[in-house]
Design an enzyme around this catalytic site. Structure first.
Site, PDB file in Angstrom:
ATOM      1  N   MET A   1      13.829 -18.169 -64.032  1.00  0.00           N
ATOM      2  CA  MET A   1      13.810 -16.577 -64.312  1.00  0.00           C
ATOM      3  C   MET A   1      15.072 -16.124 -64.881  1.00  0.00           C
ATOM      4  SD  MET A   1      12.317 -15.057 -60.599  1.00  0.00           S
ATOM      5  CE  MET A   1      10.794 -15.704 -59.798  1.00  0.00           C
TER       6      MET A   1
ATOM      7  N   MET B   1       9.727 -18.229 -66.608  1.00  0.00           N
ATOM      8  CA  MET B   1       9.308 -16.755 -66.743  1.00  0.00           C
ATOM      9  C   MET B   1      10.731 -16.048 -67.257  1.00  0.00           C
ATOM     10  SD  MET B   1       7.965 -16.140 -62.704  1.00  0.00           S
ATOM     11  CE  MET B   1       8.608 -17.616 -62.227  1.00  0.00           C
TER      12      MET B   1
ATOM     13  N   MET C   1      -1.090 -15.662 -61.849  1.00  0.00           N
ATOM     14  CA  MET C   1      -0.179 -15.111 -60.940  1.00  0.00           C
ATOM     15  C   MET C   1      -0.903 -13.839 -59.977  1.00  0.00           C
ATOM     16  SD  MET C   1       2.804 -16.138 -61.553  1.00  0.00           S
ATOM     17  CE  MET C   1       3.539 -14.837 -60.432  1.00  0.00           C
TER      18      MET C   1
ATOM     19  N   HIS D   1       7.713 -26.902 -57.491  1.00  0.00           N
ATOM     20  CA  HIS D   1       7.508 -25.768 -58.610  1.00  0.00           C
ATOM     21  C   HIS D   1       9.044 -25.026 -58.996  1.00  0.00           C
ATOM     22  CE1 HIS D   1       5.045 -22.776 -60.809  1.00  0.00           C
ATOM     23  NE2 HIS D   1       5.855 -21.855 -60.105  1.00  0.00           N
TER      24      HIS D   1
ATOM     25  N   ASP E   1      -0.594 -18.813 -58.336  1.00  0.00           N
ATOM     26  CA  ASP E   1       0.990 -18.584 -57.447  1.00  0.00           C
ATOM     27  C   ASP E   1       1.283 -17.169 -57.309  1.00  0.00           C
ATOM     28  OD1 ASP E   1       3.695 -18.656 -57.315  1.00  0.00           O
ATOM     29  OD2 ASP E   1       4.523 -19.025 -59.453  1.00  0.00           O
TER      30      ASP E   1
ATOM     31  N   ASP F   1      10.840 -22.095 -60.483  1.00  0.00           N
ATOM     32  CA  ASP F   1      10.670 -20.804 -60.919  1.00  0.00           C
ATOM     33  C   ASP F   1      11.940 -20.551 -61.850  1.00  0.00           C
ATOM     34  OD1 ASP F   1       8.156 -19.640 -59.735  1.00  0.00           O
ATOM     35  OD2 ASP F   1       9.125 -20.307 -58.062  1.00  0.00           O
TER      36      ASP F   1
ATOM     37  N   SER G   1       7.160 -24.211 -54.065  1.00  0.00           N
ATOM     38  CA  SER G   1       8.051 -23.399 -54.645  1.00  0.00           C
ATOM     39  C   SER G   1       9.543 -23.353 -54.255  1.00  0.00           C
ATOM     40  CB  SER G   1       7.444 -22.239 -55.236  1.00  0.00           C
ATOM     41  OG  SER G   1       8.415 -21.194 -55.758  1.00  0.00           O
TER      42      SER G   1
ATOM     43  N   HIS H   1       8.051 -23.509 -64.661  1.00  0.00           N
ATOM     44  CA  HIS H   1       7.456 -22.373 -64.799  1.00  0.00           C
ATOM     45  C   HIS H   1       8.487 -21.241 -65.460  1.00  0.00           C
ATOM     46  CE1 HIS H   1       5.254 -18.213 -62.947  1.00  0.00           C
ATOM     47  NE2 HIS H   1       5.129 -18.576 -64.260  1.00  0.00           N
TER      48      HIS H   1
END
Length: 218
Positions: free
Chosen positions: A38, A69, A137, A34, A175, A36, A10, A67
């Site tokens: 956000m 979010m 998660m 990965h 994760d 992330d 990540s 991913h």
């Protein structure tokens, strides 16, 4: 027979001033990178956007695991499908999950659905036949370096039992809080893909850390 383990380092824990250098440290052994994503609303942090993903695609051939979010993932999936091999959306972030899964798959991208720690596996029973994977998660999303939440193991086991009974092939990704102490617990519970940030990029040898997470005794 040795279990096949996939590892997705990540970038949330990588060096923000030199992502390319950190990606190069792991790209020979990583199965995915990965990302992330956000938005500062769905989770209390603000990280990467579409342009970061496009930049990563230019510097590495490792598959990208995006991913999302974010609130209203419907507004973003098309762009992320352009360069990602898999796109994950949260069950909690959309009212039209099935439609969103189909939209991702129509773009020849693997569709994963993530569950926050408080969300039961039961919520996904109607779409498990459609997804390519489920991301559990094992921390509350938003920040790296958090401690693994043990109840995640029960959710992994429940998913693994469900797919075996029904002959489904979706993968289980985990994760949060993955390290040399927790990774075996998640694999034994039925996980296939491990996302790890701090454990990998804070180590002296990130590539060796990735290889450690793939070491699952037969």
């Amino acid at each position: 027979m040795t279990k096949k383990v996939f590892v997705a380092p990540s970038l949330l824990s990588a060096n923000f001033a030199n992502f390319e250098s950190d990606v190069k440290k792991v790209e020979k052994v990583a199965d995915y990178i990965h990302l992330d994503v956000m938005d500062g609303h769905f989770v209390p942090n603000l990280t990467f956007g579409v342009e970061m993903g496009r930049a990563l695609k230019r510097i590495t051939k490792v598959k990208l695991d995006s991913h999302l979010m974010v609130e209203r993932p419907e507004d973003f999936v098309d762009d992320f499908c352009e360069f990602s091999e898999m796109v994950t959306v949260h069950y909690e972030s959309t009212y039209h999950l099935h439609r969103l899964i189909q939209r991702i798959k129509e773009r020849e991208t693997k569709a994963f659905v993530a569950l926050n720690p408080h969300t039961p596996v039961e919520c996904l029973k109607e779409v498990l036949v459609d997804v390519d994977g489920v991301l559990i998660m094992s921390v509350n999303p938003g920040f790296g370096g958090q401690k693994f939440i043990p109840n995640a193991l029960n959710k992994i086991k429940e998913l693994d039992e469900y797919r075996k009974k029904r002959g489904l092939t979706f993968q289980i990704e985990v994760d949060g809080g993955i390290n040399e102490e927790t990774y075996l617990l998640t694999l034994k519970a039925g996980a296939d893909i491990l996302v790890a940030g701090s454990y990998i990029f804070n180590s002296e040898n990130p590539a060796r850390a990735v290889e450690k997470l793939k070491d699952f005794p037969s």
